[in-house]
Design an enzyme around this catalytic site. Structure first.
Site, short mmCIF file in Angstrom:
data_model
loop_
_atom_site.label_atom_id
_atom_site.label_comp_id
_atom_site.label_asym_id
_atom_site.label_seq_id
_atom_site.Cartn_x
_atom_site.Cartn_y
_atom_site.Cartn_z
N PHE A 212 1.89 -2.65 5.04
CA PHE A 212 1.07 -2.82 5.83
C PHE A 212 1.56 -3.68 7.10
O PHE A 212 0.46 -3.55 7.59
CB PHE A 212 0.10 -3.32 4.61
CG PHE A 212 0.15 -4.99 4.29
CD1 PHE A 212 -0.45 -6.60 4.95
CD2 PHE A 212 1.69 -5.03 3.27
CE1 PHE A 212 0.09 -7.54 4.56
CE2 PHE A 212 1.86 -6.49 3.00
CZ PHE A 212 1.24 -7.39 3.39
N LYS B 106 3.91 8.33 5.80
CA LYS B 106 3.72 8.02 4.72
C LYS B 106 2.59 6.73 4.82
O LYS B 106 3.69 5.85 4.54
CB LYS B 106 3.50 8.78 3.27
CG LYS B 106 2.75 8.32 2.28
CD LYS B 106 1.46 7.27 1.54
CE LYS B 106 2.04 6.48 1.46
NZ LYS B 106 1.52 5.43 1.19
N GLU C 271 -1.29 2.58 2.38
CA GLU C 271 -3.32 2.66 2.20
C GLU C 271 -3.82 1.80 2.23
O GLU C 271 -4.99 1.70 2.43
CB GLU C 271 -3.12 3.34 0.88
CG GLU C 271 -2.80 2.54 -0.03
CD GLU C 271 -1.41 1.88 -0.24
OE1 GLU C 271 -0.41 2.28 0.11
OE2 GLU C 271 -1.19 0.78 -1.57
N SER D 251 8.21 -2.81 -0.14
CA SER D 251 9.02 -4.37 -0.62
C SER D 251 9.87 -3.55 -1.91
O SER D 251 9.97 -2.70 -1.67
CB SER D 251 8.07 -3.92 -2.43
OG SER D 251 7.13 -3.51 -2.64
N CYS E 222 8.88 -9.93 7.33
CA CYS E 222 10.00 -9.02 6.42
C CYS E 222 10.42 -10.42 6.77
O CYS E 222 11.89 -10.97 6.59
CB CYS E 222 10.48 -8.75 6.25
SG CYS E 222 11.35 -7.46 7.91
N GLU F 17 9.79 -13.82 -2.94
CA GLU F 17 9.14 -13.15 -1.86
C GLU F 17 7.81 -13.64 -1.24
O GLU F 17 6.41 -13.54 -2.33
CB GLU F 17 8.92 -11.86 -1.10
CG GLU F 17 9.01 -12.04 0.28
CD GLU F 17 8.97 -10.58 0.66
OE1 GLU F 17 8.71 -9.24 -0.15
OE2 GLU F 17 9.22 -9.78 2.14
#
Ligand code: NAD
Length: 508
Positions: free
Chosen positions: A160, A184, A187, A237, A292, A392
């Site tokens: 995301f 993909k 969402e 992740s 990240c 994290e």
């Protein structure tokens, strides 16, 4: 009442699937709201594609591959040139959509698009990037050459936090080198990738060459196991990355997974103080820590430990608001779940004995009472066993650690299992050289807080932050999306030189 709710649901736009050059409405019964994280306004509803729809997207990519593979390099490049033109033209529109669904500031959203656009620009060099090698006369009359051929239908699964940049890390390089692609996206913010699909169509990407499906585990697992898919690029992740890598590689696919991180910045006492602390605070709290490559741990060496109050003051000066507000430095977290998670990790830090120097919990942002806001939060005295250090956080939380020497700092960074990025702030070339040489992380900044390489290089996170050997853009992406075929060739022009049968493996 039920009829009213149905009417409201119908008024909210739906995110389409992009299959074979068409934007199609999903027939699924499973939908998720796409929510503006600053206001909770429902922007759209995203479908979780059905098994049949996933199959159709993959079949479209398989069919398109037959033609696209044979399209001349120059034609593929010109599509990419046009694509970069239209992405650049629509930068503000893309950034506005991105801020609405993801929450980051408009300036940062433009940065998100721009860092992706740089990959598109680089993809336009496919002619030289995909060039093979040729060695003449390896034996009498024998030449060897290596050709880089596309591998087929490839898939990308994205997170995301960069809904423009990370899809653009993947599909431009994949398709420009002759492959077709099924993306993909997350969402949580699928609308920006759909704008990219519209631009790809406008740029002349043929039907089926790029397809976009939406969903969660079913979609991801289908892409990782489907026999037609040849390669899977994942960013997200660590937990999901391990799942994707294992599934895709046991199903015979190339896989690369860029995963979670805990990035340390080492600050030496000889560093240029204001520049370094600005960089540390900017990289710690920018995008609400949802990068990240965010700096989540500051390792203060020796006298630099005296700078904690300055760090706190700089953190306090940041404006937290909706990404659309002028002057906002950081926006909300992506979701209520993320808000709850970050808040509970801050609580854990307090319970486990770290010193909470600045507490961003419970922040009220004028005009946005429902936003998922956490203000900049600073802990000092953080120890390796604490949850705020082990996990994290992916929120605006900076952990500060004190050590006495550069050697201790390097050992501290190297003991952390993640290896995405790190940085050093110093005026000493010798210290920087030692750090660069000894530190065990894939991307190192020297007085640069977020050392994400430009696309002439590749993204090179390492150790616990990555599975697979090749990165998602740059030269390594060309290797990932192509298969080298070597040809050993000899041409005869004289039957009389045939001699006798040879049974050894040497070339004569
Ligand atoms: P995520 O792992 O939750 O989601 C990533 C993708 O996996 C999404 O498309 C999602 O739909 C899918 N997914 C989620 N759960 C799944 C499941 N159980 N099975 C199969 N698929 C699943 O990650 P996120 O929260 O969207 O993104 C944040 C994470 O991404 C952070 O850990 C961050 O460090 C990482 N990240 C890494 C890099 C990098 O280059 N190393 C870059 C950006 C983000």
């Amino acid at each position: 009442m039920a009829a009213n709710l149905q009417a409201v649901a119908q008024a909210i736009p739906t995110v389409k699937l992009f299959i074979d050059g068409q934007f199609v409405e999903s027939k699924t019964t499973e939908w998720k709201d796409v929510v503006n994280p600053a206001t909770q306004q429902v922007l759209a509803r995203v479908p979780f594609a059905t098994a049949d729809e996933l199959e159709r997207a993959i079949a479209a990519a398989e069919k398109a591959y037959r033609h696209w593979r044979t399209t001349p390099v120059g034609a593929r490049k010109r599509v990419m040139l046009k694509f970069q033109e239209v992405v650049r033209r629509d930068m503000k529109k893309l950034a506005a959509c991105l801020t609405a669904e993801q929450g980051k500031t408009l300036a940062d959203a433009e940065g998100d698009v721009f860092r992706g656009l740089e990959v598109v620009e680089h993809a336009c060099s496919v002619g030289s990037l995909q060039m093979g090698e040729h060695l003449e006369q390896v034996a009498g009359g024998v030449d060897v050459y290596a050709i880089r051929q596309p591998i087929g239908v490839c898939a990308g699964i994205t997170p995301f936090n960069f809904p423009a940049m990370i899809p653009l890390w993947m599909f431009p390089m994949a398709i420009v080198s002759g492959n077709t692609f099924v993306l993909k996206p997350s969402e949580q913010d699928p609308m920006t990738p759909m704008l990219l699909a519209e631009l790809a169509l406008e740029a002349g990407v043929p039907p089926g060459v790029l397809n976009i499906v939406h969903g969660g585990k079913l979609a991801v697992d289908t892409l990782c196991t489907h026999p037609v898919i040849q390669a899977v690029s994942f960013v997200g992740s660590t937990a999901v990355g391990h799942h994707v890598y294992n599934l895709a590689s046991t199903h015979g696919k190339r896989a690369q997974c860029m995963m979670g991180a805990k990035n340390h910045a080492v600050v030496l006492p000889d560093a240029s103080k204001d520049h370094s602390l600005n960089a540390l605070v900017g990289a710690g709290f920018g995008a609400a820590g949802q990068r990240c490559m965010a700096i989540s741990v500051g390792v203060l060496v020796g006298e630099a430990q005296r700078w904690i109050p300055d760090i706190v003051e700089k953190a306090k000066s940041l404006k937290v608001s909706a990404g659309t507000e002028p002057g906002a430095d950081l926006g909300p977290l992506i979701s209520k779940n993320a808000l709850a998670r970050v808040t509970s990790l801050i609580e854990a830090g307090v319970k486990e004995g770290a010193k909470l120097e600045l507490d961003g919990r419970g922040l009220r942002v004028p005009g946005y009472p429902d936003g998922n806001f956490v203000g900049p939060t600073v802990f000092s005295g953080v120890k390796p066993g604490m949850h705020i250090y082990k996990e994290e956080i992916f929120g605006p939380v900076l952990c500060l650690v004190g050590v006495d020497t550069l050697d201790e700092a390097i050992a501290f960074v190297n003991a952390n299992p993640f290896g995405n990025g790190t940085g050093i702030f110093t005026q000493s070339g010798a210290a920087a050289r030692k750090f660069q040489y000894e530190v065990d992380a894939g991307q190192v900044g020297i007085n640069v807080p977020i050392p994400v390489p430009v696309p002439y290089f590749s993204f090179t996170g390492s150790r616990g932050s990555k599975l697979g050997d090749l990165g998602p853009y740059g030269k390594q992406a060309v290797q990932f999306y192509t298969q080298v075929k070597t040809v050993t060739a000899r041409w005869f022009d004289d039957a009389a030189t045939a001699g006798r049968v040879h049974t050894t493996i040497s070339l004569k």
